[in-house]
Motif scaffolding. Structure first.
Motif, PDB file in Angstrom:
ATOM      1  N   CYS A  85       0.865  -1.180   0.000  1.00  0.00           N
ATOM      2  CA  CYS A  85       0.000   0.000   0.000  1.00  0.00           C
ATOM      3  C   CYS A  85       0.900   1.228   0.000  1.00  0.00           C
ATOM      4  O   CYS A  85       1.691   1.409   0.924  1.00  0.00           O
ATOM      5  CB  CYS A  85      -0.926   0.016   1.209  1.00  0.00           C
ATOM      6  SG  CYS A  85      -1.829   1.576   1.356  1.00  0.00           S
ATOM      7  N   TYR A  90       0.246   4.209   0.604  1.00  0.00           N
ATOM      8  CA  TYR A  90      -0.060   5.174   1.675  1.00  0.00           C
ATOM      9  C   TYR A  90       0.462   4.665   3.018  1.00  0.00           C
ATOM     10  O   TYR A  90       1.090   5.395   3.774  1.00  0.00           O
ATOM     11  CB  TYR A  90      -1.565   5.439   1.737  1.00  0.00           C
ATOM     12  CG  TYR A  90      -2.061   6.144   0.496  1.00  0.00           C
ATOM     13  CD1 TYR A  90      -1.933   7.533   0.372  1.00  0.00           C
ATOM     14  CD2 TYR A  90      -2.610   5.426  -0.556  1.00  0.00           C
ATOM     15  CE1 TYR A  90      -2.368   8.185  -0.773  1.00  0.00           C
ATOM     16  CE2 TYR A  90      -3.043   6.072  -1.706  1.00  0.00           C
ATOM     17  CZ  TYR A  90      -2.923   7.453  -1.808  1.00  0.00           C
ATOM     18  OH  TYR A  90      -3.335   8.081  -2.946  1.00  0.00           O
ATOM     19  N   CYS A  91       0.205   3.383   3.322  1.00  0.00           N
ATOM     20  CA  CYS A  91       0.716   2.797   4.567  1.00  0.00           C
ATOM     21  C   CYS A  91       2.204   2.481   4.445  1.00  0.00           C
ATOM     22  O   CYS A  91       2.880   2.303   5.440  1.00  0.00           O
ATOM     23  CB  CYS A  91      -0.045   1.513   4.902  1.00  0.00           C
ATOM     24  SG  CYS A  91      -1.802   1.758   5.184  1.00  0.00           S
ATOM     25  N   HIS A 113      -7.239  -0.135  -0.265  1.00  0.00           N
ATOM     26  CA  HIS A 113      -6.826  -0.758   0.996  1.00  0.00           C
ATOM     27  C   HIS A 113      -8.012  -0.677   1.966  1.00  0.00           C
ATOM     28  O   HIS A 113      -7.973   0.015   2.985  1.00  0.00           O
ATOM     29  CB  HIS A 113      -5.592  -0.039   1.553  1.00  0.00           C
ATOM     30  CG  HIS A 113      -4.884  -0.822   2.620  1.00  0.00           C
ATOM     31  ND1 HIS A 113      -3.831  -0.335   3.339  1.00  0.00           N
ATOM     32  CD2 HIS A 113      -5.090  -2.081   3.082  1.00  0.00           C
ATOM     33  CE1 HIS A 113      -3.416  -1.241   4.214  1.00  0.00           C
ATOM     34  NE2 HIS A 113      -4.175  -2.314   4.076  1.00  0.00           N
ATOM     35  N   CYS A 117      -6.047   1.545   5.435  1.00  0.00           N
ATOM     36  CA  CYS A 117      -6.187   2.998   5.453  1.00  0.00           C
ATOM     37  C   CYS A 117      -7.400   3.462   4.657  1.00  0.00           C
ATOM     38  O   CYS A 117      -7.775   4.623   4.726  1.00  0.00           O
ATOM     39  CB  CYS A 117      -4.918   3.639   4.911  1.00  0.00           C
ATOM     40  SG  CYS A 117      -4.580   3.189   3.195  1.00  0.00           S
TER      41      CYS A 117
HETATM   42 ZN   LIG Z   1      -3.002   1.471   3.290  1.00  0.00          ZN
END
Ligand SMILES: [Zn+2]
Lengths: 953, 90
Positions: free
Chosen positions: B6, B8-9, B60, B64
């Motif tokens: 992911c 973002y994570c 996701h 998130c």
């Molecule tokens: Zn994520």
């Protein structure tokens, strides 16, 4: 030697006796025996009947490759397991094992007549013989085939065991604890990595357990591994599947080998994520293909060696070997040294090396080179073999009571194939070996094609002077496929091995062709006169060996299969006798029967009381989304069909949500709490879908909008009060909200307190009556419900369920998305054109409402139906036609979507999707049913209070 | 089970945390009303089905909650890369 038990040797504990039964007969074995070794020690050679021909079968192998000796084990009620391999069942005190697929008994099986009729059961006979007439399949052929052909009986009771599951992570996972796997694990462990070593057998060691010379090494190695804190050694654990990114599924059998299973789980599912996987699965010896090769007593040489050296059991008193590979010679020499009587070694080759021959000759074993077994005498057990030179000369009979086959080796590439590793053909081995794979994995030892078994093994179909069409030479023992069947498939035009496999069913049994695939492939290649590599290779798929559903399901069964969502008022409903139904994952009260009431009577009473007095309904399951931010109104304006920017704070609006293709996906009443704050409601089943859809548009299409979406479905209990007395019930309980019609009109929302609890109070109606929906924090839901019930007593307050709710809304023509729509219904089809903001420049789905097929005439449209017989309630889903006398198949105009008895109208009502329905008002249509066709009249969906007078009070 | 990164994570997480979201880089037209039927059909229904590199959207969902883009090989089912929504096609 007592019976067939050798005087000494083996890894069994002769001090620990195990009594067990087979088909009710008592036997005795030792700790360390498998059912196969203990029965062989007791002189049993007949283990089961074959799948199709009911031929007597013995043990072929000594491990998980065993195709023949399938056994049922009964451990009492709810603990019956069919189709276990006798070679994998550990003998425990009290084991009760039975043979399968025979009637009335294993020795005398009536269905063995199938074998005499073998000529009528050629390859593809299911496809050929029983083609016509079709109805005979269900009534005659299939039940007969199911009775005659098959494996063990399925369990009839619910499984009483329970099953555990766990996750594990390691740098190195080694699958297979034979010498290669143990060495790999020791090496990885020495670097400090976390290592997991799994093996399907009860003891680590693999092939080393059949070689006493390796036992000191084995003992040292296992002690090292057992003492290493970074190593987990799992025996009785089958790695059954290899999935993406080195994710391996394995099942550990915890209690199947115990006399007392205790209270723990029967099996444990391991989900292992490994940095590197090392496959050390070994290789499986290949049977030879000749007439009678399935007679009990004919088995793999390596298996006989295992029985002798690991279990201390002779598979016969006078054992012969048929070899095309050196490994068989080594095995029989080792067996002879352990005390097994050996009467002959026959090898199809003339060029067997002197080294290999020397030891056999030194032991005085008669050796016959350039010769083959061409037949087996004996039906329930080998009595003698017919042998001839490969040119057919020197034909004679040799007496023996067991015949071993050594046809070479097939690397076990099952898990490698699961990981989509490629394979390369090695002529020298006559086998496929691992080549490349995109996972981080390597193969070591025999499964990589590296072994020290010697040479040979390229002739798997033995030459015979007998006519080949008479020979019962089996390739796939478990599915009863002969060499003749494969040749016939080729003769009939099959070319690809994938087609030959499906036509003959070779390799399609529960053993996935562990002993048969390569032989089948080579026979097909021979018949086609094309190299093996030209005709393809079938694919192995998980599981490596059959696994129990219980282990795969784990705790996810019964009420834990999926969570049941309950509202805060659920307990009250249960205490008051509600009948429930599942809506999505929610448990909802369907109706509240009083003593003596059936559903019909209860629902009629509930409907009556809502229209006459006041009903109370648990609407907590409604999806709820809070939309917050300066662009909240702009966002909703783009999502929903109708205009939202003009909605004043304190007012509600019915919102219709389309997909981009123009079809209705959800609806619900939503309220503007403030300039920048909305409280949306969705259908119960659509809550997740709607939030996902809105997040998608917000994040990916309009990231510039400053809006936040929060699910508040479970934060609020929602109680609907519906009926002319609703306001009367509320008035004494509400603080800070003026409930008078002028101050709080229909489709408005007010914030205040009820019984001291903060509330968002909606004035809305899904029944057509004066109505309120009281939102309070979930924790107060039940207390408020009980307070309202008490307060409403003298107004006739009546709890009603989803069934009455459905009837009441249908009387008003309100749709239920998913019942009256099916994903192909536009707002215009549903008669909801009024909710489409045609002046809006754009909204999700707007452009699609102008698509050619959507503006075309003749679309199915939602209408009301009234049966000519007012007492007849139509079946939901029933088809609608214009002329019931037309020829079949009839032209269907649509179907009934909702149908109820309306207590309010004293007659039945229905909603239906009908082609061109909006233009058919007053027309008579027909619903053909098995007994007769019902006539109906198309009408308006507004069955009750068309002008809405009851709302405005 | 595939592990998916992911963006973002910034973590590789198991596939079950994610939901597939169809082909990537298909922007909703700014003014659908001006599009003819053929162009609207292309936007609505017509998708690539390549043998090999496929640009696709994932979310996701059980993490998130963010949508992102990925390049996945449809032959090997391997993720070549993942990147944040709004970043250029890779
Ligand atoms: Zn994520």
């Amino acid at each position: 030697m007592s019976g067939y038990r050798l005087a000494n040797g083996g890894r069994i504990d002769r001090g620990v006796r195990r009594r067990f039964t087979f088909d009710g007969r008592p036997f005795e074995g030792f700790s360390g025996d498998t059912l196969a070794s203990a029965l062989l020690a007791g002189g049993v050679q007949l283990f089961g009947r074959s799948f199709k021909y009911h031929r007597p079968r013995g043990v072929l192998g000594a491990g998980s490759e065993e195709p023949n000796a399938l056994i049922s084990v009964n451990r009492g009620p709810g603990r019956f397991t069919p189709n276990l391999r006798a070679t994998g069942i550990e003998v425990y005190e009290g084991l009760a094992a039975t043979s399968q697929n025979r009637w009335p008994s294993l020795r005398f099986d009536l269905a063995a007549i199938n074998d005499r009729l073998g000529m009528f059961f050629p390859a593809g006979f299911y496809n050929k013989t029983f083609m016509w007439p079709r109805s005979f399949w269900e009534t005659l052929y299939e039940p007969a085939i199911r009775r005659m052909a098959g494996l063990g009986n399925p369990p009839t009771e619910e499984d009483r065991d329970h099953y555990a599951a766990t996750y594990a992570h390691c740098e190195c996972l080694v699958i297979g604890a034979g010498p290669a796997g143990i060495e790999a694990a020791l090496e990885a462990a020495s670097t400090g990595k976390r290592v997991i070593l799994v093996d399907e057998q009860d003891e680590a060691g693999g092939g080393a357990m059949s070689d006493p010379a390796l036992w000191p090494w084995l003992e040292r190695s296992i002690a090292t591994l057992a003492g290493a804190p970074n190593v987990t050694l799992l025996t009785r654990t089958t790695a059954f599947g290899y999935y993406h990114d080195n994710f391996i599924g394995a099942i550990e059998r915890l209690t199947d080998h115990l006399a007392d299973i205790g209270k723990g789980p029967r099996e444990r599912l391991w989900r292992i994520r490994a940095g590197e996987v090392i496959l050390a699965q070994g290789a499986i010896e290949r049977p030879l293909v000749f007439d009678g090769n399935d007679t009990p007593g004919v088995m793999l040489a390596s298996a006989a060696r295992t029985f002798a050296l690991r279990h201390g059991v002779a598979v016969g008193r006078s054992v012969a070997l048929m070899a095309t590979h050196d490994s068989g010679w080594r095995d029989i020499v080792a067996m002879a040294k352990a005390g097994v009587g050996v009467c002959a070694v026959i090898d199809a080759r003339t060029n067997v090396s002197n080294d290999v021959q020397a030891e056999a000759k030194a032991l005085g074993i008669p050796v016959h080179l350039g010769q083959c077994v061409i037949g087996v005498k004996g039906r329930h057990a080998v009595q003698a073999i017919e042998v001839a030179s490969t040119d057919g000369s020197r034909r004679r009979t040799i007496a023996c009571d067991a015949l071993l086959m050594a046809g070479g080796w097939t690397p076990t590439v099952h898990l490698w194939s699961h990981a989509r590793g490629s394979l390369a053909w090695r002529d020298a081995l006559g086998a496929y070996v691992p080549e490349t794979c995109s996972e981080i994995v390597r193969c070591v030892g025999a499964c990589a094609g590296t072994w020290d078994f010697g040479a040979g093994g390229l002739i798997n179909t033995l030459p015979s002077p007998k006519p080949s069409h008479r020979a019962r030479a089996f390739v796939d023992f478990q599915n009863d496929v002969t060499a003749k069947d494969i040749r016939l498939a080729v003769q009939e035009g099959f070319r690809s091995i994938e087609h030959i496999k499906r036509y003959t069913t070779t390799g399609m049994a529960t053993d996935q062709g562990k002993t048969s695939n390569l032989n089948g492939l080579r026979i097909a290649s021979d018949a086609l006169a094309r190299p093996v590599t030209d005709i393809g290779l079938t694919t192995f798929r998980p599981p490596y060996t059959p696994q129990s559903f219980g282990a795969l399901a784990g705790r996810a069964q019964g009420p834990l299969f999926q969570p049941t969502r309950k509202t805060p008022i659920d307990g009250w409903a249960e205490e008051h006798g509600a009948v429930f139904e599942l809506v999505a994952q929610w448990r909802r009260a369907r109706y509240f029967p009083k003593p003596g009431e059936d559903m019909h009577v209860a629902v009629n009473r509930e409907c009556r009381m809502v229209r006459q007095a006041v009903g109370i309904f648990d609407a907590s399951t409604l999806g709820k989304i809070e939309v917050v931010g300066p662009d909240a109104a702009e966002f909703l304006n783009r999502m929903y069909t109708n205009p939202w920017k003009s909605l004043e704070p304190g007012r509600c609006r019915y919102g219709l949500l389309l997909r981009e293709d123009g079809f209705i996906t959800d609806d619900g009443v939503s309220a503007r709490l403030d300039d920048d704050r909305f409280h949306l409601t969705t259908t119960t089943g659509g809550a997740t879908r709607v939030l996902n859809m809105m997040e998608d548009y917000l994040q990916t299409e309009w990231p510039d909008l400053d809006v936040w979406l929060t699910s508040i479905t479970e934060q609020y209990a929602v109680i609907a009060l519906q009926g002319p007395m609703a306001r009367k019930v509320l008035e004494p309980l509400v603080e800070g909200i003026d409930l008078s019609p002028g101050a709080f009109p229909h489709m408005a929302i007010r914030a205040g307190r009820i019984c001291g609890i903060p509330t968002r109070l909606f004035r809305v109606s899904f029944t057509g009556e004066l109505g309120f929906e009281i939102n309070v924090p979930t924790a107060f839901g039940r207390a408020l419900w009980e307070r309202l019930m008490a307060e409403g007593q003298h107004h006739g307050i009546t709890p009603y369920g989803t069934e009455a709710m459905h009837v009441l809304r249908a009387e008003k023509g309100f749709i239920i998305v998913g019942q009256d729509t099916d994903g192909t219904v536009t707002p215009y089809d549903a008669g909801l054109g009024w909710a489409v903001g045609t002046k809006k420049k754009d909204f999700v789905g707007k452009r699609s409402l102008a698509r050619p097929d959507i503006v075309a005439p003749g679309r199915k449209q939602l209408v009301g139906l009234m049966t000519d017989d007012p007492n007849l309630v139509l079946e939901e889903g029933a088809q609608i036609v214009a002329d019931p006398k037309q020829a079949v198949p009839m032209t269907m105009l649509g179907h009934v979507t909702s149908s109820y008895w309306s207590e309010t109208l004293g007659r039945s009502i229905a909603l239906a999707l009908v082609a061109g329905g909006h233009g058919r008002t007053g027309e008579t249509l027909y619903i053909p049913m098995p007994d007769r066709a019902h006539s109906v009249k198309v009408c308006s969906r507004l069955f009750h209070d068309a002008e809405g007078a009851r709302l405005n009070v | 089970m595939i592990l998916i990164h992911c963006p973002y994570c910034d973590e590789k997480r198991p596939e079950i945390e994610f939901v597939y979201g169809g082909e990537a880089h298909i922007a909703r037209p700014a003014d659908p009303a001006t599009m003819n039927d053929a162009a609207w059909e292309r936007y609505l229904f017509i998708r690539n089905n390549p043998r090999g590199r496929h640009h696709e959207r994932w979310r996701h969902s059980h993490g998130c909650g963010r949508f992102f883009n990925a390049v996945r090989d449809t032959v090997t089912d391997r993720f070549e890369t993942t990147y944040k929504a709004g970043e250029p096609r890779r």
